[in-house]
Design a protein around this motif. Structure first.
Motif, PDB file in Angstrom:
ATOM      1  N   PHE A 327      62.080  18.204  60.324  1.00  0.00           N
ATOM      2  CA  PHE A 327      62.722  16.918  60.066  1.00  0.00           C
ATOM      3  C   PHE A 327      63.461  17.060  58.748  1.00  0.00           C
ATOM      4  CE2 PHE A 327      63.588  12.581  59.204  1.00  0.00           C
ATOM      5  CZ  PHE A 327      63.510  11.901  60.416  1.00  0.00           C
ATOM      6  N   TYR A 328      64.723  16.636  58.729  1.00  0.00           N
ATOM      7  CA  TYR A 328      65.489  16.766  57.487  1.00  0.00           C
ATOM      8  C   TYR A 328      64.984  15.736  56.483  1.00  0.00           C
ATOM      9  CZ  TYR A 328      69.112  16.878  54.017  1.00  0.00           C
ATOM     10  OH  TYR A 328      69.765  16.977  52.814  1.00  0.00           O
ATOM     11  N   THR A 329      64.423  16.227  55.397  1.00  0.00           N
ATOM     12  CA  THR A 329      63.812  15.351  54.410  1.00  0.00           C
ATOM     13  C   THR A 329      63.822  16.014  53.045  1.00  0.00           C
ATOM     14  OG1 THR A 329      61.805  14.073  53.887  1.00  0.00           O
ATOM     15  CG2 THR A 329      61.488  16.258  54.848  1.00  0.00           C
ATOM     16  N   THR A 330      63.479  15.249  52.038  1.00  0.00           N
ATOM     17  CA  THR A 330      63.235  15.783  50.701  1.00  0.00           C
ATOM     18  C   THR A 330      61.762  15.623  50.390  1.00  0.00           C
ATOM     19  OG1 THR A 330      63.544  13.687  49.507  1.00  0.00           O
ATOM     20  CG2 THR A 330      65.528  14.977  50.022  1.00  0.00           C
ATOM     21  N   THR A 331      61.336  16.222  49.298  1.00  0.00           N
ATOM     22  CA  THR A 331      59.914  16.173  48.939  1.00  0.00           C
ATOM     23  C   THR A 331      59.492  14.798  48.435  1.00  0.00           C
ATOM     24  OG1 THR A 331      60.521  17.040  46.752  1.00  0.00           O
ATOM     25  CG2 THR A 331      59.751  18.623  48.405  1.00  0.00           C
ATOM     26  N   GLY A 332      60.444  13.924  48.142  1.00  0.00           N
ATOM     27  CA  GLY A 332      60.114  12.602  47.627  1.00  0.00           C
ATOM     28  C   GLY A 332      59.966  11.546  48.693  1.00  0.00           C
ATOM     29  N   TRP A 333      60.012  11.917  49.970  1.00  0.00           N
ATOM     30  CA  TRP A 333      59.936  10.960  51.061  1.00  0.00           C
ATOM     31  C   TRP A 333      58.710  11.288  51.906  1.00  0.00           C
ATOM     32  CZ3 TRP A 333      63.652  10.977  55.863  1.00  0.00           C
ATOM     33  CH2 TRP A 333      63.481   9.780  56.585  1.00  0.00           C
ATOM     34  N   MET A 334      58.085  10.270  52.486  1.00  0.00           N
ATOM     35  CA  MET A 334      56.876  10.486  53.281  1.00  0.00           C
ATOM     36  C   MET A 334      57.093  11.431  54.458  1.00  0.00           C
ATOM     37  SD  MET A 334      56.534   7.463  56.062  1.00  0.00           S
ATOM     38  CE  MET A 334      56.104   8.759  57.214  1.00  0.00           C
ATOM     39  N   MET A 335      58.350  11.589  54.912  1.00  0.00           N
ATOM     40  CA  MET A 335      58.568  12.497  56.035  1.00  0.00           C
ATOM     41  C   MET A 335      58.265  13.941  55.655  1.00  0.00           C
ATOM     42  SD  MET A 335      59.034  10.907  58.767  1.00  0.00           S
ATOM     43  CE  MET A 335      59.209  12.438  59.677  1.00  0.00           C
ATOM     44  N   TRP A 336      58.316  14.293  54.379  1.00  0.00           N
ATOM     45  CA  TRP A 336      57.896  15.633  53.975  1.00  0.00           C
ATOM     46  C   TRP A 336      56.408  15.806  54.263  1.00  0.00           C
ATOM     47  CZ3 TRP A 336      54.442  17.749  50.372  1.00  0.00           C
ATOM     48  CH2 TRP A 336      54.574  19.122  50.167  1.00  0.00           C
ATOM     49  N   ASN A 337      55.620  14.797  53.927  1.00  0.00           N
ATOM     50  CA  ASN A 337      54.189  14.845  54.228  1.00  0.00           C
ATOM     51  C   ASN A 337      53.961  14.933  55.732  1.00  0.00           C
ATOM     52  OD1 ASN A 337      54.803  13.168  51.725  1.00  0.00           O
ATOM     53  ND2 ASN A 337      52.635  13.585  51.420  1.00  0.00           N
ATOM     54  N   SER A 338      54.804  14.244  56.502  1.00  0.00           N
ATOM     55  CA  SER A 338      54.661  14.268  57.957  1.00  0.00           C
ATOM     56  C   SER A 338      54.992  15.635  58.532  1.00  0.00           C
ATOM     57  CB  SER A 338      55.554  13.192  58.584  1.00  0.00           C
ATOM     58  OG  SER A 338      55.138  11.898  58.185  1.00  0.00           O
ATOM     59  N   VAL A 339      56.024  16.291  58.000  1.00  0.00           N
ATOM     60  CA  VAL A 339      56.345  17.646  58.462  1.00  0.00           C
ATOM     61  C   VAL A 339      55.181  18.589  58.157  1.00  0.00           C
ATOM     62  CG1 VAL A 339      57.871  19.630  58.126  1.00  0.00           C
ATOM     63  CG2 VAL A 339      58.838  17.332  58.321  1.00  0.00           C
ATOM     64  N   MET A 340      54.623  18.470  56.960  1.00  0.00           N
ATOM     65  CA  MET A 340      53.471  19.298  56.623  1.00  0.00           C
ATOM     66  C   MET A 340      52.290  19.006  57.542  1.00  0.00           C
ATOM     67  SD  MET A 340      54.401  21.368  54.332  1.00  0.00           S
ATOM     68  CE  MET A 340      52.761  22.041  54.115  1.00  0.00           C
ATOM     69  N   ALA A 341      52.201  17.761  58.020  1.00  0.00           N
ATOM     70  CA  ALA A 341      51.097  17.383  58.909  1.00  0.00           C
ATOM     71  C   ALA A 341      51.162  18.096  60.244  1.00  0.00           C
ATOM     72  CB  ALA A 341      51.092  15.874  59.124  1.00  0.00           C
ATOM     73  N   ALA A 342      52.306  18.677  60.597  1.00  0.00           N
ATOM     74  CA  ALA A 342      52.383  19.461  61.832  1.00  0.00           C
ATOM     75  C   ALA A 342      51.335  20.571  61.837  1.00  0.00           C
ATOM     76  CB  ALA A 342      53.781  20.050  61.994  1.00  0.00           C
ATOM     77  N   LEU A 343      51.002  21.081  60.660  1.00  0.00           N
ATOM     78  CA  LEU A 343      50.039  22.173  60.555  1.00  0.00           C
ATOM     79  C   LEU A 343      48.671  21.783  61.109  1.00  0.00           C
ATOM     80  CD1 LEU A 343      50.834  23.478  56.944  1.00  0.00           C
ATOM     81  CD2 LEU A 343      51.698  24.373  59.110  1.00  0.00           C
ATOM     82  N   VAL A 344      48.337  20.495  61.074  1.00  0.00           N
ATOM     83  CA  VAL A 344      47.009  20.065  61.509  1.00  0.00           C
ATOM     84  C   VAL A 344      46.808  20.305  62.999  1.00  0.00           C
ATOM     85  CG1 VAL A 344      47.411  17.638  62.159  1.00  0.00           C
ATOM     86  CG2 VAL A 344      45.299  18.282  60.970  1.00  0.00           C
ATOM     87  N   THR A 345      47.893  20.458  63.733  1.00  0.00           N
ATOM     88  CA  THR A 345      47.816  20.729  65.179  1.00  0.00           C
ATOM     89  C   THR A 345      47.876  22.221  65.492  1.00  0.00           C
ATOM     90  OG1 THR A 345      50.207  20.694  65.592  1.00  0.00           O
ATOM     91  CG2 THR A 345      49.063  18.565  65.568  1.00  0.00           C
ATOM     92  N   GLY A 346      48.093  23.047  64.480  1.00  0.00           N
ATOM     93  CA  GLY A 346      48.315  24.474  64.703  1.00  0.00           C
ATOM     94  C   GLY A 346      49.769  24.826  64.905  1.00  0.00           C
ATOM     95  N   ALA A 347      50.656  23.803  64.901  1.00  0.00           N
ATOM     96  CA  ALA A 347      52.098  24.050  64.998  1.00  0.00           C
ATOM     97  C   ALA A 347      52.632  24.530  63.651  1.00  0.00           C
ATOM     98  CB  ALA A 347      52.817  22.783  65.442  1.00  0.00           C
ATOM     99  N   SER A 348      53.858  25.030  63.649  1.00  0.00           N
ATOM    100  CA  SER A 348      54.508  25.486  62.427  1.00  0.00           C
ATOM    101  C   SER A 348      55.367  24.373  61.844  1.00  0.00           C
ATOM    102  CB  SER A 348      55.397  26.702  62.714  1.00  0.00           C
ATOM    103  OG  SER A 348      54.665  27.734  63.324  1.00  0.00           O
ATOM    104  N   ALA A 349      55.473  24.342  60.521  1.00  0.00           N
ATOM    105  CA  ALA A 349      56.362  23.415  59.826  1.00  0.00           C
ATOM    106  C   ALA A 349      57.634  24.159  59.436  1.00  0.00           C
ATOM    107  CB  ALA A 349      55.685  22.844  58.586  1.00  0.00           C
ATOM    108  N   VAL A 350      58.787  23.562  59.734  1.00  0.00           N
ATOM    109  CA  VAL A 350      60.079  24.150  59.394  1.00  0.00           C
ATOM    110  C   VAL A 350      60.634  23.407  58.183  1.00  0.00           C
ATOM    111  CG1 VAL A 350      62.404  24.683  60.196  1.00  0.00           C
ATOM    112  CG2 VAL A 350      60.480  24.743  61.805  1.00  0.00           C
TER     113      VAL A 350
END
Length: 680
Positions: A327-350
């Motif tokens: 997801f196109y985001t910066t580190t100052g937006w909650m979507m960065w946390n959401s992209v990192m949350a992909a890891l909780v499923t075993g998926a990769s974060a881009v």
């Protein structure tokens, strides 16, 4: 998957666009969960609506199944799923101690050697990958060094860094040892950052020397020095020479090189212990947009965020090992946390840092092809820019790995949905979702087993008791009203930092409808449970998918000599874009010429960020206020969007009623009418 062809004609709101195939539904994570409920709990559901109804009617039972289905690792068992008598006072999963980072990295122990955890690139760095083993190893090294440097559970560690693996490692290491994470994007001005971080008294700060955007490098050493000077609690700066600049800054605290820390001896998984914490222990602090003053410092807990992210990323977003989320985001937006949350499923974060159009307006699709992204996310504004440029991604790139699209951060139009089907392929699962920083997730979201209708968010999230109410507090269907949440959810804030008596939290969401969360979105829920979001019902600005508070702009503009007062609004346009004009009143004898406009833009760009710069600046005789002293942002926004004055504002409520005539005349100017009537 199958999809109803929509042809080249404009598609109408609610038109059926896509139906998932049986094979797609059978392989979906939500189907696995339903099979488990049937097998283990004896629960069967005829359709999603009946499942959702159960999930909100039996909150304790539902969330306990999430805990069990995803096998959350905890010290202690759940004594009570919920405690507390009100939505804002509810606490979750009493008796447990967990660690969020432990679960994001849990797949390391299951992954094959070399299996990818992070895929990353920036304008300055080529595309590369990081394996689960490497990510977990670096997190353990940094977490161990942070402990040796004196970081203890509850300490706040903050970041002023780009969207790069080092930032991900810093977050995971911070959380792994029970410290509290918070981040600001490096394009934020020093004042904007200090307003946030000073509230939480950070002990350490991870900082980069700069960042790159659209081919230009921006030296942020001066901003780092200013930030450090205004954070008296700060004990150390952890420095990353991202641009390769030296550390020639004045700071009263020691500066440690992050790369040196990461080069420390390896720490085996068996030798590392995560700090598991109780439900009331903060995980991170996210900041609101700052609409009504200093941004709210929103603290979330490990248990609540973990349960919510497992649910939404797996069951709703359909992520699992082998998939890749961007997801196109910066580190100052909650979507960065959401992209990192992909890891909780075993998926990769881009991860990507830089301009979304660097090297061409199709840049993100090129990256999606190169990274094998399976779930692609961007704001509707970015999509509209691609559409207007005539980009046809499916003809330019191999997007065969792409399974789903998430359009978020702003309301989506039916035409946005249609564009994906026409320009990529007709068997995509195209979704829109909406939530908030306050819960770091979505209230209304996607589901792989439901059809897709043009412009429509597929469903309300499991366990999210979302409804649309009229101004009188009555539930309405197929009508536009206020989005409300009527039952507790685990990822709601633990508290606002510094809000000792909870009054700011209460006043932010619970005063319009006592005991009920009013989110501030205009929404509609139809009879089949589909949801439409029509923009903010409050005055929060939305800029390229990133929410901005008006107060952040006012604090900059109103310091400029010659400017007495200002007002800014942001209007959604029918093509999915935004029109953000600013109005200023001036000292006697001053003129709003090109020089003053350039000064305003420069201060906003430097002291806040480029996103804070308005589309236009107009001179107004005075800024309109209510009799109670509030700037009339919401009424002005509604007027500019074409709503009738009699439904928007009462002259009797205005401190200076004559200003309404000026605003009505402005709203009818041909160029303003054209902006709000722009066609997709």
């Amino acid at each position: 998957m199958t999809q109803k062809s929509v042809g080249s004609a404009s598609v109408g709101e609610g038109e059926l666009l896509w139906i998932p195939s049986k094979a797609f539904k059978d392989a979906a994570q939500i189907t696995r969960y339903l099979d488990w409920l049937d097998r283990e709990k004896g629960l069967t559901f005829a359709d999603y609506d009946s499942l959702w109804q159960w999930s909100v009617a039996e909150l304790d039972a539902f969330w306990r199944t999430i805990w069990e289905f995803f096998n959350i690792v905890s010290d202690g068992e759940i004594d009570k799923v919920r405690t507390g008598s009100t939505l804002e006072a509810t606490r979750w999963f009493d008796g447990t101690r967990v660690n969020y980072a432990e679960h994001l990295l849990r797949h390391e122990g299951q992954a094959a050697p070399g299996e990818t955890a992070l895929v990353h690139s920036t304008e300055l760095r080529p595309l590369a990958t990081m394996s689960w083993e490497e990510l977990g190893g670096k997190v353990r090294i940094l977490a161990t060094r942070l402990r040796e440097l004196g970081v203890v559970p509850g300490d706040r560690l903050v970041s002023y860094m780009p969207n790069i693996p080092e930032t991900a490692i810093a977050m995971l290491a911070t959380v792994a040892i029970g410290a509290v994470w918070s981040a600001a994007a490096p394009e934020f001005g020093a004042k904007t950052v200090v307003e946030r971080f000073a509230q939480i008294a950070p002990k350490f700060a991870f900082v980069a020397d700069g960042y790159s955007f659209n081919g230009r490098s921006f030296d942020r050493r001066s901003e780092v020095a200013t930030i450090a000077a205004h954070l008296p609690s700060l004990e150390k700066l952890i420095w990353l020479p991202y641009l390769g600049l030296d550390r020639e800054i004045e700071a009263d605290v020691p500066i440690i090189n992050l790369q040196d820390l990461l080069a420390s001896p390896a720490v085996a998984r068996s030798d590392f212990e995560y700090t598991r914490v109780a439900p009331e222990h903060p995980l991170w602090v996210l900041f609101s947009s700052g609409t009504t003053g200093v941004p709210k410092a929103i603290a979330h807990g490990h248990q609540g965020i973990l349960a919510e992210h497992l649910k939404v990323m797996s069951l709703h977003c359909n992520l699992s090992p082998g998939k890749r989320m961007f997801f196109y985001t910066t580190t100052g937006w909650m979507m960065w946390n959401s992209v990192m949350a992909a890891l909780v499923t075993g998926a990769s974060a881009v991860l990507y840092d830089g301009s979304p159009v660097h090297g061409g307006v199709d840049m993100l699709w090129r990256m999606a092809a190169e990274t094998g992204t399976t779930s692609f996310g961007a704001s509707p504004t970015l999509v509209q820019n691609m559409k207007k440029a005539g980009v046809r991604p499916g003809e330019l790139y191999d997007l065969s790995a792409l399974e789903s699209v998430i359009v978020g951060g702003a309301p989506s139009t039916p035409e946005t949905f249609q564009w994906f089907f026409e320009t990529i392929r007709d068997d995509l699962w195209v979704t829109s979702q909406s939530g908030g920083t306050e819960v770091c997730s979505g209230f209304v979201t996607a589901l792989p087993s439901l059809p897709v209708y043009a412009g429509e968010i597929q469903c309300r999230g499991l366990g999210i008791d979302a409804h649309v109410w009229s101004e009188d507090g009555d539930e309405i269907v197929d009508e536009v009203g206020e989005l409300v949440i009527t039952s507790p959810m685990p990822s709601a804030p633990l508290f606002f930092w510094g809000d000792a008596d909870g009054s700011r939290y209460h006043e932010s969401y619970f005063t319009t409808f006592p005991g009920v969360w009013r989110h501030g979105d205009l929404a509609k829920i139809n009879a089949r449970g589909g949801v439409y979001i029509y923009g903010r019902s409050d005055s929060t600005l939305n800029r390229f998918g990133v929410r901005i508070g008006t107060a952040e702009i006012y604090r900059v503009v109103e310091q400029i000599p010659g400017i007495l007062d200002s007002l800014v609004v942001c209007c959604e346009t029918p093509d999915g874009g935004f029109y953000m004009p600013m109005f200023v009143s001036l000292e006697a004898g001053r003129v709003l010429d090109d020089g003053l406009k350039a000064t305003i833009a420069g201060h906003l760009r430097d002291d806040a960020s480029p996103r804070h710069v308005p589309d236009e600046v107009h001179h107004m005789p005075a800024i309109p206020y209510t009799l109670t002293g509030k700037k009339m942002e919401v009424p002005i926004r509604k007027l500019l969007m074409g709503m009738p004055a009699e439904k928007v504002v009462s002259r009797d409520a205005m401190a200076n009623p004559a200003l309404l005539d000026w605003m009505l005349e402005f709203a009818q100017r041909p160029e303003v009418v054209a902006r709000r009537s722009a066609a997709a």
